[in-house]
Design a protein around this motif. Structure first.
Motif, PDB file in Angstrom:
ATOM      1  N   HIS A 178      10.877  26.000  10.302  1.00  9.75           N
ATOM      2  CA  HIS A 178      10.987  25.654  11.712  1.00  9.75           C
ATOM      3  C   HIS A 178       9.887  26.381  12.474  1.00  9.75           C
ATOM      4  CE1 HIS A 178      15.462  25.123  10.722  1.00  9.75           C
ATOM      5  NE2 HIS A 178      14.893  23.932  10.750  1.00  9.75           N
ATOM      6  N   ALA A 179       9.302  25.701  13.428  1.00  7.98           N
ATOM      7  CA  ALA A 179       8.264  26.299  14.275  1.00  7.98           C
ATOM      8  C   ALA A 179       8.932  27.065  15.406  1.00  7.98           C
ATOM      9  CB  ALA A 179       7.368  25.201  14.830  1.00  7.98           C
ATOM     10  N   LYS A 180       8.560  28.319  15.568  1.00  5.44           N
ATOM     11  CA  LYS A 180       9.147  29.166  16.612  1.00  5.44           C
ATOM     12  C   LYS A 180       8.053  29.705  17.517  1.00  5.44           C
ATOM     13  CE  LYS A 180      13.254  29.073  14.716  1.00  5.44           C
ATOM     14  NZ  LYS A 180      14.415  28.501  15.322  1.00  5.44           N
ATOM     15  N   VAL A 181       8.353  29.785  18.804  1.00  3.85           N
ATOM     16  CA  VAL A 181       7.485  30.420  19.783  1.00  3.85           C
ATOM     17  C   VAL A 181       8.287  31.545  20.411  1.00  3.85           C
ATOM     18  CG1 VAL A 181       6.202  30.118  21.938  1.00  3.85           C
ATOM     19  CG2 VAL A 181       6.197  28.297  20.220  1.00  3.85           C
ATOM     20  N   ARG A 182       7.746  32.748  20.352  1.00  2.00           N
ATOM     21  CA  ARG A 182       8.390  33.947  20.891  1.00  2.00           C
ATOM     22  C   ARG A 182       9.830  34.129  20.373  1.00  2.00           C
ATOM     23  NH1 ARG A 182       5.782  36.269  25.574  1.00  2.00           N
ATOM     24  NH2 ARG A 182       3.958  35.052  26.122  1.00  2.00           N
TER      25      ARG A 182
ATOM     26  N   GLN B 222      -4.848  21.510  21.556  1.00  2.00           N
ATOM     27  CA  GLN B 222      -5.738  22.650  21.719  1.00  2.00           C
ATOM     28  C   GLN B 222      -5.144  23.687  22.663  1.00  2.00           C
ATOM     29  OE1 GLN B 222      -9.370  20.813  22.943  1.00  2.00           O
ATOM     30  NE2 GLN B 222      -9.983  20.288  20.874  1.00  2.00           N
ATOM     31  N   THR B 223      -4.333  23.271  23.643  1.00  2.00           N
ATOM     32  CA  THR B 223      -3.781  24.211  24.601  1.00  2.00           C
ATOM     33  C   THR B 223      -2.413  24.736  24.176  1.00  2.00           C
ATOM     34  OG1 THR B 223      -2.846  22.409  25.912  1.00  2.00           O
ATOM     35  CG2 THR B 223      -5.033  23.201  26.537  1.00  2.00           C
ATOM     36  N   ALA B 224      -1.727  24.062  23.256  1.00  2.00           N
ATOM     37  CA  ALA B 224      -0.436  24.545  22.795  1.00  2.00           C
ATOM     38  C   ALA B 224      -0.650  25.821  21.985  1.00  2.00           C
ATOM     39  CB  ALA B 224       0.262  23.488  21.950  1.00  2.00           C
ATOM     40  N   PRO B 225       0.141  26.854  22.257  1.00  2.00           N
ATOM     41  CA  PRO B 225      -0.040  28.084  21.494  1.00  2.00           C
ATOM     42  C   PRO B 225       0.390  27.903  20.042  1.00  2.00           C
ATOM     43  CG  PRO B 225       1.906  28.245  22.870  1.00  2.00           C
ATOM     44  CD  PRO B 225       1.224  26.949  23.214  1.00  2.00           C
ATOM     45  N   PRO B 226      -0.151  28.708  19.147  1.00  2.00           N
ATOM     46  CA  PRO B 226       0.297  28.648  17.754  1.00  2.00           C
ATOM     47  C   PRO B 226       1.778  28.995  17.651  1.00  2.00           C
ATOM     48  CG  PRO B 226      -1.754  29.872  17.927  1.00  2.00           C
ATOM     49  CD  PRO B 226      -1.250  29.650  19.327  1.00  2.00           C
TER      50      PRO B 226
ATOM     51  N   PRO C 234      -4.218  25.463  10.913  1.00  2.77           N
ATOM     52  CA  PRO C 234      -3.365  24.273  10.931  1.00  2.77           C
ATOM     53  C   PRO C 234      -2.202  24.454   9.944  1.00  2.77           C
ATOM     54  CG  PRO C 234      -5.668  23.644  10.772  1.00  2.77           C
ATOM     55  CD  PRO C 234      -5.608  25.137  10.582  1.00  2.77           C
ATOM     56  N   TRP C 235      -1.019  24.056  10.370  1.00  9.25           N
ATOM     57  CA  TRP C 235       0.190  24.144   9.553  1.00  9.25           C
ATOM     58  C   TRP C 235       0.200  22.950   8.606  1.00  9.25           C
ATOM     59  CZ3 TRP C 235       5.681  23.386  12.061  1.00  9.25           C
ATOM     60  CH2 TRP C 235       6.677  23.654  11.116  1.00  9.25           C
ATOM     61  N   LYS C 236       0.359  23.194   7.293  1.00  8.67           N
ATOM     62  CA  LYS C 236       0.311  22.111   6.305  1.00  8.67           C
ATOM     63  C   LYS C 236       1.359  21.035   6.568  1.00  8.67           C
ATOM     64  CE  LYS C 236      -1.759  24.717   2.552  1.00  8.67           C
ATOM     65  NZ  LYS C 236      -1.589  25.328   1.243  1.00  8.67           N
TER      66      LYS C 236
ATOM     67  N   VAL D  59      -0.495  21.059  14.388  1.00  2.00           N
ATOM     68  CA  VAL D  59       0.077  22.270  14.970  1.00  2.00           C
ATOM     69  C   VAL D  59      -0.582  23.494  14.339  1.00  2.00           C
ATOM     70  CG1 VAL D  59       2.207  23.629  15.205  1.00  2.00           C
ATOM     71  CG2 VAL D  59       2.291  21.122  15.377  1.00  2.00           C
ATOM     72  N   GLN D  60      -0.991  24.428  15.174  1.00  2.00           N
ATOM     73  CA  GLN D  60      -1.536  25.697  14.694  1.00  2.00           C
ATOM     74  C   GLN D  60      -0.381  26.673  14.469  1.00  2.00           C
ATOM     75  OE1 GLN D  60      -5.095  26.791  14.479  1.00  2.00           O
ATOM     76  NE2 GLN D  60      -5.186  24.583  14.260  1.00  2.00           N
ATOM     77  N   HIS D  61      -0.477  27.466  13.402  1.00  2.00           N
ATOM     78  CA  HIS D  61       0.528  28.501  13.161  1.00  2.00           C
ATOM     79  C   HIS D  61      -0.189  29.807  12.841  1.00  2.00           C
ATOM     80  CE1 HIS D  61       0.533  29.417   8.759  1.00  2.00           C
ATOM     81  NE2 HIS D  61      -0.219  28.340   8.764  1.00  2.00           N
ATOM     82  N   TYR D  62       0.461  30.911  13.205  1.00  2.00           N
ATOM     83  CA  TYR D  62      -0.103  32.219  12.848  1.00  2.00           C
ATOM     84  C   TYR D  62       0.044  32.399  11.344  1.00  2.00           C
ATOM     85  CZ  TYR D  62       0.015  33.311  17.829  1.00  2.00           C
ATOM     86  OH  TYR D  62      -0.185  33.311  19.189  1.00  2.00           O
ATOM     87  N   SER D  63      -1.014  32.863  10.697  1.00  2.00           N
ATOM     88  CA  SER D  63      -0.994  32.974   9.233  1.00  2.00           C
ATOM     89  C   SER D  63      -0.960  34.427   8.746  1.00  2.00           C
ATOM     90  CB  SER D  63      -2.205  32.261   8.635  1.00  2.00           C
ATOM     91  OG  SER D  63      -3.399  32.921   8.992  1.00  2.00           O
TER      92      SER D  63
END
Length: 147
Positions: free
Chosen positions: A46-50, A34-38, A112-114, A119-123
């Protein structure tokens, strides 16, 4: 008899301690999710942050974001600036030229990422062109992001 009673008590006490530890670990994992950013999911899943760059046109690479600088990256949205480099495909894409356009980038609608449902992802991504823009583009364009 006393020894058997003590052994039984020890076994019951140990068994009852396991679910408490397990539920505590489960609760911690849920709180972390819940606290991890999308994340932003790229063309290679691949999941990327910033990220500093991001390909918008995965099929041919004719539109990409570069020089990304993020002002915010939060639970509901992310906002930054960068350059959208777009191929004019003139006379055709393989012979075209890439042109840079300054943009404000907004990511939102986390889901939610399929591939990893925890993991939440921006859609959705929205680009706002700050000056010039490709002829066929509006000042603001919005695209769904892959899942």
């Amino acid at each position: 008899m006393l020894c058997a009673a003590l052994c039984l008590t020890a076994a019951v006490g140990s068994a009852s301690a396991v679910p408490a530890t397990s539920s505590t670990a489960t609760a911690r994992a849920a709180a972390a999710r819940q606290t991890a950013p999308p994340v932003l999911v790229d063309c290679l899943w691949h999941a990327k942050v910033r990220p500093g760059d991001f390909i918008l046109a995965c099929g041919d690479g004719n539109s990409r974001l570069v020089s990304l600088h993020w002002d915010t990256w939060g639970q509901g949205s992310a906002r930054g600036t960068g350059v959208n480099v777009v191929n004019d495909c003139d006379p055709y894409c393989a012979a075209g030229h890439f042109h840079p356009y300054a943009v404000v980038v907004k990511l939102d609608r986390p889901q939610p990422w399929k591939k990893h449902p925890q993991v939440q992802h921006y859609s959705r991504i929205t680009l706002t062109y700050l000056g010039d823009r490709p002829d066929q583009f509006g000042r603001v364009v919005t695209y769904p992001l892959w899942n």
